[in-house]
Design a protein around this motif. Structure first.
Motif, mmCIF file in Angstrom:
data_model
loop_
_atom_site.group_PDB
_atom_site.id
_atom_site.type_symbol
_atom_site.label_atom_id
_atom_site.label_comp_id
_atom_site.label_asym_id
_atom_site.label_seq_id
_atom_site.Cartn_x
_atom_site.Cartn_y
_atom_site.Cartn_z
ATOM 1 N N THR A 1 0.855 -1.181 0.000
ATOM 2 C CA THR A 1 0.000 0.000 0.000
ATOM 3 C C THR A 1 0.894 1.235 0.000
ATOM 4 O OG1 THR A 1 -0.180 -0.191 2.420
ATOM 5 C CG2 THR A 1 -2.014 -1.042 1.147
ATOM 6 N N SER A 2 0.298 2.397 0.155
ATOM 7 C CA SER A 2 1.070 3.640 0.101
ATOM 8 C C SER A 2 2.000 3.749 1.309
ATOM 9 C CB SER A 2 0.120 4.838 0.062
ATOM 10 O OG SER A 2 -0.738 4.748 -1.060
ATOM 11 N N PRO A 3 3.257 4.174 1.107
ATOM 12 C CA PRO A 3 4.259 4.194 2.178
ATOM 13 C C PRO A 3 3.841 5.023 3.393
ATOM 14 C CG PRO A 3 5.319 4.512 0.061
ATOM 15 C CD PRO A 3 3.834 4.603 -0.179
ATOM 16 N N PHE A 4 4.109 4.470 4.579
ATOM 17 C CA PHE A 4 3.872 5.197 5.832
ATOM 18 C C PHE A 4 4.895 4.819 6.892
ATOM 19 C CE2 PHE A 4 1.777 7.256 9.303
ATOM 20 C CZ PHE A 4 0.917 8.190 8.734
ATOM 21 N N SER B 1 0.708 8.407 -2.721
ATOM 22 C CA SER B 1 -0.102 8.590 -1.515
ATOM 23 C C SER B 1 -1.540 8.193 -1.789
ATOM 24 C CB SER B 1 -0.035 10.051 -1.074
ATOM 25 O OG SER B 1 -0.917 10.289 -0.003
ATOM 26 N N ARG C 1 4.839 0.498 3.619
ATOM 27 C CA ARG C 1 3.561 0.711 4.303
ATOM 28 C C ARG C 1 3.456 -0.283 5.463
ATOM 29 N NH1 ARG C 1 -0.664 4.655 4.561
ATOM 30 N NH2 ARG C 1 -2.581 3.595 5.079
ATOM 31 N N THR C 2 2.250 -0.497 5.924
ATOM 32 C CA THR C 2 1.989 -1.452 6.998
ATOM 33 C C THR C 2 1.904 -2.878 6.458
ATOM 34 O OG1 THR C 2 -0.390 -1.088 6.741
ATOM 35 C CG2 THR C 2 0.743 0.249 8.384
ATOM 36 N N ASN C 3 2.224 -3.051 5.194
ATOM 37 C CA ASN C 3 2.187 -4.299 4.431
ATOM 38 C C ASN C 3 1.823 -5.534 5.260
ATOM 39 O OD1 ASN C 3 3.071 -2.526 2.491
ATOM 40 N ND2 ASN C 3 4.977 -3.602 2.037
ATOM 41 N N ARG D 1 9.422 7.959 4.352
ATOM 42 C CA ARG D 1 8.499 6.827 4.256
ATOM 43 C C ARG D 1 8.817 6.020 3.001
ATOM 44 N NH1 ARG D 1 2.795 10.023 5.456
ATOM 45 N NH2 ARG D 1 3.292 10.642 7.616
#
Length: 233
Positions: free
Chosen positions: A65-68, A185, A81-83, A78
């Motif tokens: 998902t989108s990087p965080f 994003s 993501r929370t992959n 970032r």
């Protein structure tokens, strides 16, 4: 194996086709890996794994998902993501093992909730724009990011970072979807299709040593009977 082109459609539609295909291929060959590109948010990882579990298969479900999350050692950048890492396995008499977890310390939503109620987050959840430990949810949401599972380098956060990269490779590098820092994003102002990638793995345990389901039931029973309050889902 198979590759599914999501054509920028709903992630749930793409994932249903992919998991049904993975189940069909596992019935034929014993093991299957199906990946997707050009998709969108696919919802709960465990929903797709349960489709295969309900038919008696071992199942894995991954998505990027989108990087965080900020990689171990990085400075407020970032890149993952929370992959989610999701693994389900059947056992005898309707029992089973289900693991569905983020590869960050907490999901993004927990930080967002603390931001809305104007409360600091526990130490070890996220970092500020300089990559330093931070308890300000607004700073984490807007300028910093999440710690990988395990936290900082001193508490082996590189292990969670490695798991996040594993999910990224299986979901996106393998499928040809957008990868890591290149993923846009998740917002209405993004520039074109977001191009998420997914991966579904299905294994028929009956193709291996006979009695897998009974051995799983026995193993889960032993773990649950350990002294204390051992959590085995």
């Amino acid at each position: 194996c198979a590759v599914v082109d999501g054509r920028n459609g709903l992630g749930a539609v793409t994932s249903e086709l992919a998991m049904n295909t993975a189940i069909k291929l596992a019935k034929e060959h014993g093991v299957s890996i199906v990946v997707c590109h050009s998709s969108n948010h696919y919802g709960a990882a465990g929903y797709w794994a349960k489709m295969a579990l309900d038919e008696g298969y071992i199942a894995m479900s991954f998505t990027n998902t989108s990087p965080f999350a900020v990689p171990t050692g990085a400075r407020g950048v970032r890149a993952v993501r929370t992959n989610p890492f999701c693994f389900f396995a059947p056992a005898a008499n309707g029992d089973n093992f289900q693991l569905d977890m983020a590869t960050t310390v907490v999901p993004v939503g927990k930080i967002e909730v603390m931001h809305r109620i104007n409360k600091p987050v526990p130490s070890g959840w996220g970092v500020d724009r300089n990559g330093e430990n931070c308890t300000d949810p607004e700073e984490i949401c807007k300028m910093g990011g999440l710690y990988p599972l395990g936290g900082g380098e001193e508490t082996a956060g590189y292990k969670g970072y490695g798991l996040g990269v594993f999910v990224e490779i299986m979901s996106s590098v393998l499928s040809g979807a957008a990868v890591g820092p290149d993923v846009q994003s998740w917002s209405v102002t993004r520039n074109g299709a977001i191009n998420y990638g997914h991966c579904f793995i299905v294994i028929d345990p009956k193709r291996y040593s006979p009695g897998f389901d009974k051995r799983m039931e026995n193993y889960l029973g032993k773990m649950r009977s350990l002294p204390g309050n051992v959590m085995v889902a």
